[in-house]
Design an enzyme around this catalytic site. Structure first.
Site: not given
Ligand SMILES: *[C@@H]1O[C@H](CO)[C@@H](O)[C@H](O)[C@H]1NC(C)=O
Length: 381
Positions: A170, A176, A319
């Site tokens: 990324q 993410c 995340h």
């Protein structure tokens, strides 16, 4: 949630009886360091191979400049000015201490120098993470049906069944959530069509601004974060996702949306939220393909390999990653029994972790890994 508090409390108890730490534990679960005295470290120390690059030993903190030189070479780091260089070295030194701390709190994993060792925890969060704090579900989300769990395989890995594309990266963009979304749809699309297609995160970064109608400030917003469930909602409404190669990743969110409906490669049939039960999560994984999950990533900045099973970890989700399988390993320092783990695909390139993957232990919602799990089904066409 009462359950979460209880398990944090238990972890703290375990921690206090097993050892104590000089450093603040605030970032690992919102618990202040007060009351944690500075006595000697009684924890069983993991013996790690000191010869391996990035793995720390007793002398590492004394040899910080040597480790910094190796780090710069290994990850091609160049700093524009001497000031920047010196500042990054101070951050690097602080991260060596953090890695040592993580090692003590998480002895079944190996923590050390990673490509993120010159980032402060705040920089790490803003550049690499990015799951929005919004839990209200999009209107089209289902609840996953309860599946039988009696004959689940002991070990399972979707990589062995051709449902997972290679690890992506990324970059310095909090996208993410888009990689977790494409990963789940890539797997579902493979199960529906037999074809493994790498799908476009950039389409989500540029085009998906799906919002909670009541919380306009938490829309999916490219490099500033998003949510997998709202990205599934967007994909359902938009008609599908294009291929990676037709809409390649740039890692910035300053471009206009270039979605081309004639080049759709995978379509969402529906998506479902899986209950907070580890057997149900495993059953849904095996039946429906890789699952989009959110996690607290505080240990991931220093993670190198092994099964991450920290004594204390916040359940605040920050995340988005992809759950692709589960297994068990023999290593368990306190109770001598097999340690069960989830296999997590990350989006920080193959040089991070175990070839881009993370193992986190299974059984008590460590770092919130069981808290936000979604499964997606693709249209067979
Ligand atoms: C989701 O889509 C799949 C594939 O089309 C279908 O088999 C399944 O019944 C759907 N689930 C729900 C909850 O609608």
């Amino acid at each position: 949630m009462a359950g979460n508090n209880a398990s944090i409390f238990l972890s703290v108890l375990l921690l206090l009886t097993a050892t104590s730490f000089r450093s603040s534990l605030a970032e690992y679960g919102g618990i202040a360091a007060d009351g944690v005295g500075a006595t000697e470290d009684l924890l069983i120390r993991q013996v790690v191979d000191g010869g391996e690059e990035g793995v720390l030993d007793e002398n590492s903190l004394l040899n910080a400049d040597h480790h910094f030189a190796i780090f710069k070479r290994r990850f091609n780091k160049a700093y524009r000015t001497q000031e920047e260089h010196d500042y990054r070295f101070s951050v690097f030194r602080a991260n060596l201490h953090r890695a040592r701390r993580h090692q003590k709190l998480d002895p079944s994993a190996v923590h050390g120098v990673t490509q993120f060792s010159d980032l402060t925890p705040r920089e790490f969060r803003s550049q690499l993470l990015g799951v929005n704090r919004r839990y209200r579900l999009p209107s089209d989300a289902h609840k996953a049906e309860i599946l039988p769990t009696n004959d689940l395989p002991t070990n399972f890995d979707w990589r062995d069944h051709g449902a997972v594309v290679p690890v992506k990266n990324q970059g310095s963009c909090g996208s993410c959530w888009s990689f977790s979304t494409t990963g789940a749809l890539e797997g579902a699309n493979f199960l529906a069509t037999g074809k493994l297609e790498s799908l476009s995160e950039q389409q989500l970064v540029d085009c998906d601004h799906e919002c909670d109608p009541e919380e306009k400030d938490s829309c999916d917003s490219g490099c500033n974060g998003g949510l997998m469930n709202s990205a599934f909602e967007y994909t359902l409404k938009a008609g599908g996702l294009m291929r990676e190669k037709d809409y390649p990743y740039t890692g910035t969110d300053r471009g206009a949306c270039k979605f081309d409906k004639t080049k759709i490669a995978a379509k969402v049939a529906n998506f479902s939220v899986v209950s907070l039960d580890e057997d149900q999560i495993a059953a849904n994984l095996v039946k429906h393909g890789p699952l989009a999950v959110a996690i607290n990533a505080v240990y991931m900045q220093t993670y190198m390999k092994g099964v991450s099973c920290p004594y204390i970890c916040s359940k605040q989700l920050d995340h988005g990653v992809l759950l692709v399988g589960y297994g068990a390993s023999g290593y368990a320092p306190i109770r001598m029994k097999e340690k069960q783990y989830w296999i997590i695909k990350n989006s920080w390139g193959e040089n991070w972790g175990e070839n881009g993957y993370y193992k986190i232990c299974r059984g008590r919602n460590i770092c919130g890994v069981d808290s936000m799990v979604s499964s997606v089904a693709a249209v067979k066409y």
